[in-house]
Scaffold this active site. Structure first.
Site, PDB file in Angstrom:
ATOM      1  N   PRO A   7       1.138   4.212  -1.150  1.00 55.87           N
ATOM      2  CA  PRO A   7       1.141   3.689   0.074  1.00 55.87           C
ATOM      3  C   PRO A   7       2.265   2.931   0.444  1.00 55.87           C
ATOM      4  CG  PRO A   7      -0.149   2.127  -1.273  1.00 55.87           C
ATOM      5  CD  PRO A   7       0.488   3.192  -2.361  1.00 55.87           C
ATOM      6  N   GLN A  68      -6.607   2.281   1.816  1.00 48.03           N
ATOM      7  CA  GLN A  68      -6.227   1.186   1.359  1.00 48.03           C
ATOM      8  C   GLN A  68      -6.616  -0.105   2.265  1.00 48.03           C
ATOM      9  OE1 GLN A  68      -2.161  -0.614   0.749  1.00 48.03           O
ATOM     10  NE2 GLN A  68      -2.594  -0.337  -1.385  1.00 48.03           N
ATOM     11  N   CYS A  98       1.887  -5.921  -1.891  1.00 46.36           N
ATOM     12  CA  CYS A  98       2.869  -5.726  -0.791  1.00 46.36           C
ATOM     13  C   CYS A  98       3.539  -7.012  -0.799  1.00 46.36           C
ATOM     14  CB  CYS A  98       1.850  -5.507   0.469  1.00 46.36           C
ATOM     15  SG  CYS A  98       3.434  -5.460   1.975  1.00 46.36           S
ATOM     16  N   LYS A 139      -3.951  -2.121  -6.401  1.00 48.33           N
ATOM     17  CA  LYS A 139      -2.730  -2.156  -6.530  1.00 48.33           C
ATOM     18  C   LYS A 139      -2.207  -3.463  -6.845  1.00 48.33           C
ATOM     19  CE  LYS A 139       1.288   0.521  -5.348  1.00 48.33           C
ATOM     20  NZ  LYS A 139       2.429  -0.485  -5.328  1.00 48.33           N
ATOM     21  N   GLY A 224       6.652   6.546  -4.813  1.00 48.78           N
ATOM     22  CA  GLY A 224       6.742   6.095  -3.515  1.00 48.78           C
ATOM     23  C   GLY A 224       8.088   6.601  -2.715  1.00 48.78           C
TER      24      GLY A 224
END
Length: 316
Positions: A7, A68, A98, A139, A224
């Protein structure tokens, strides 16, 4: 081996997933995050982030997609996880990695790494809300500013009942600096847990994927940024195929300009084409020249015309 598409907020949206899965062999895509605060989000939010929900949670070429969620409150994570799978998502993923200051400032993403109990409570609530036959993944990074809590974080995920764990081999504070990647730490986590661990970070080609798997012991990787540098990276990583030739990359960009983004005000392709070219420049010298050509353009029709005008036959 399994290869998952990561993501990436503001980068790997549904249109890019459509393009990349068409020319690759990904086992799973994770969506950009759905931000959860203090309410059950309307269906349209899930469909905007993951239009694949209306196609049995698959891209047009058939690759599975998982929604997500990003948030910190277990009750609302649970309710929105339940909604995601009711709408067809093949399981749900919890974002605990993140590094965005905006996201972290609101208590989501990597902020949860400071308190593994929050990860446990969020993942546990999601697991209890999602039918047992559907996966719940998490994650994470190795920690906030150090890896001291990496085992506590990993244990929290497993004890919460998660199906699998994706570990990005850096702390939040290390950002994306290549010199800090720690595949060995991912391996230590893998040895500790009974659930599958997926390695993420600094996988750019077949060699780096092989090195990552050898050091970590993982048989699954998530890619990614590299997926934008080399558009067929999953096939490179899985089968040691050569990178996509530049004419095929241009053809992919041309197709991209023909795809319509719902709600686009005429600026979507301006930002996204330039953004993608900035990644491609790391692997293709030709992308630098094309970037210089389109960088002065400021609306989608002009960008589209410039890309469409390229004669691919002359590039071969």
């Amino acid at each position: 081996m399994r290869v998952l598409l990561a993501p990436m907020e503001g980068v790997l949206d549904s249109l890019v997933r459509e393009l990349l899965t068409e020319v690759n062999d990904y086992d799973l895509c994770i969506t950009e995050f759905v931000r959860v605060v203090d309410q059950l989000l309307p269906v349209k939010v899930f469909h905007r982030i993951c239009p694949e929900l209306q196609n049995a949670s698959r891209t047009p070429s058939g690759t599975l997609v998982r929604v997500q969620l990003l948030g910190q409150f277990p009750q609302w994570l649970a309710e929105n996880a339940a909604r995601a799978v009711e709408l067809g998502s093949w399981g749900v993923d919890l974002n605990c990695g993140c590094p965005s200051k905006t996201v972290n400032g609101s208590g989501g993403g990597a902020t949860l790494l400071k308190d593994p109990e929050l990860i446990y409570q969020g993942a546990k609530a999601m697991r209890e809300a999602v039918p047992a036959h559907l996966p719940v993944s998490v994650k994470v990074r190795l920690g906030w500013d150090s890896g001291e809590k990496k085992f506590e974080i990993a244990d929290a995920v497993q004890q919460a009942g998660a199906t699998e764990l994706v570990v990005h081999g850096r702390t939040k504070e290390q950002g994306y600096r290549a010199e800090h990647i720690d595949w060995q730490a991912i391996g230590e986590i893998r040895q500790r847990l009974n659930i599958p661990v997926i390695a993420n970070g600094e996988i750019w080609d077949w060699q780096s994927a092989q090195q990552c798997m050898a050091i970590s012991g993982c048989d699954a990787v998530m890619i990614g940024r590299g997926a934008l540098n080399i558009p067929n990276l999953s096939r490179v990583v899985k089968y040691n195929e050569p990178r996509m030739p530049w004419p095929e990359v241009v053809a992919l960009l041309q197709k991209y300009t023909r795809l319509e983004k719902q709600g686009d005000t005429g600026l979507y392709h301006v930002a996204r084409i330039k953004q993608w070219l900035s990644y491609l420049r790391k692997e293709y010298d030709e992308a630098t020249e094309l970037f210089q050509h389109v960088r002065v353009l400021n609306n989608s029709p002009d960008i589209a015309r410039a890309i469409q005008a390229i004669d691919i036959d002359k590039l071969r």
